[in-house]
Scaffold this motif. Structure first.
Motif, PDB file in Angstrom:
ATOM      1  N   GLU A  76      48.169  49.898  64.160  1.00 24.40           N
ATOM      2  CA  GLU A  76      47.359  49.224  63.147  1.00 24.40           C
ATOM      3  C   GLU A  76      48.170  49.005  61.879  1.00 24.40           C
ATOM      4  OE1 GLU A  76      42.818  50.716  64.115  1.00 24.40           O
ATOM      5  OE2 GLU A  76      44.129  52.041  62.945  1.00 24.40           O
ATOM      6  N   ALA A  77      48.965  49.995  61.498  1.00 24.87           N
ATOM      7  CA  ALA A  77      49.789  49.868  60.296  1.00 24.87           C
ATOM      8  C   ALA A  77      50.778  48.714  60.421  1.00 24.87           C
ATOM      9  CB  ALA A  77      50.517  51.178  60.016  1.00 24.87           C
ATOM     10  N   ILE A  78      51.332  48.535  61.601  1.00 23.82           N
ATOM     11  CA  ILE A  78      52.253  47.418  61.828  1.00 23.82           C
ATOM     12  C   ILE A  78      51.517  46.095  61.675  1.00 23.82           C
ATOM     13  CG2 ILE A  78      53.672  46.270  63.590  1.00 23.82           C
ATOM     14  CD1 ILE A  78      54.330  49.191  64.576  1.00 23.82           C
ATOM     15  N   GLU A  79      50.308  46.008  62.201  1.00 26.96           N
ATOM     16  CA  GLU A  79      49.512  44.786  62.060  1.00 26.96           C
ATOM     17  C   GLU A  79      49.115  44.558  60.602  1.00 26.96           C
ATOM     18  OE1 GLU A  79      46.412  43.986  64.999  1.00 26.96           O
ATOM     19  OE2 GLU A  79      47.236  45.640  66.181  1.00 26.96           O
ATOM     20  N   ILE A  80      48.802  45.629  59.882  1.00 31.12           N
ATOM     21  CA  ILE A  80      48.461  45.516  58.462  1.00 31.12           C
ATOM     22  C   ILE A  80      49.675  45.031  57.677  1.00 31.12           C
ATOM     23  CG2 ILE A  80      47.832  46.824  56.390  1.00 31.12           C
ATOM     24  CD1 ILE A  80      46.157  48.655  58.331  1.00 31.12           C
ATOM     25  N   LEU A  81      50.839  45.550  58.000  1.00 27.35           N
ATOM     26  CA  LEU A  81      52.085  45.123  57.358  1.00 27.35           C
ATOM     27  C   LEU A  81      52.305  43.627  57.572  1.00 27.35           C
ATOM     28  CD1 LEU A  81      54.776  45.945  55.935  1.00 27.35           C
ATOM     29  CD2 LEU A  81      55.685  46.383  58.215  1.00 27.35           C
TER      30      LEU A  81
END
Length: 146
Positions: A40-45
């Protein structure tokens, strides 16, 4: 079209409603109320980059991704760091590689990273290079640990 319909269409930028929720949550709270997963953090980034919100990317990198770089995900995280030109995340990946050099040096992923760097040097025609940049960074990180 968006002005006429009086709504902003982000569907082409966001992979899921949860990612949009997390981004809005951060915008209002300046933090994530529940820590997102690495994926999720990668997608948020990626979303933060797409909407030109560098602070969201910086926060996500520093609070979520950097602390979670480990031997299992170091090469995928390095790829993300290089794709997004994320120096902080790349530095952390180098630190992890340096700390676990004996374990990682013989892997195909490690050889691939070195080969990519050598290829980039060759493509630039930089004949004065005396070291592969990532190798020098790993060596510096090992010296710092000692």
């Amino acid at each position: 079209r968006e002005a006429r319909e009086r709504q902003l269409d982000l569907s082409h930028l966001v992979t899921s409603p949860r990612i949009l929720q997390k981004a809005i949550e951060w915008m209002y709270c300046d933090t994530f109320l529940q820590t997102p997963s690495v994926d999720e953090a990668i997608e948020i980034l990626t979303f933060g980059t797409a909407i030109l919100c560098p602070r969201l990317g910086i926060y996500t990198t520093n609070a979520i991704l950097v602390p979670r770089v480990n031997v299992e995900n170091v090469f995928s995280m390095l790829a993300i760091a290089r794709q997004d030109d994320n120096e902080r995340l790349e530095d952390r990946c180098v630190e992890v590689m340096a700390a676990h050099i004996e374990e990682l040096a013989g892997t195909d992923d490690f050889r691939g990273v070195i080969a990519t760097e050598v290829g980039a040097i060759t493509q630039r025609g930089d004949i004065n290079v005396v070291d592969v940049p990532i190798s020098a960074e790993i060596r510096s990180a090992i010296v710092k640990e000692a």
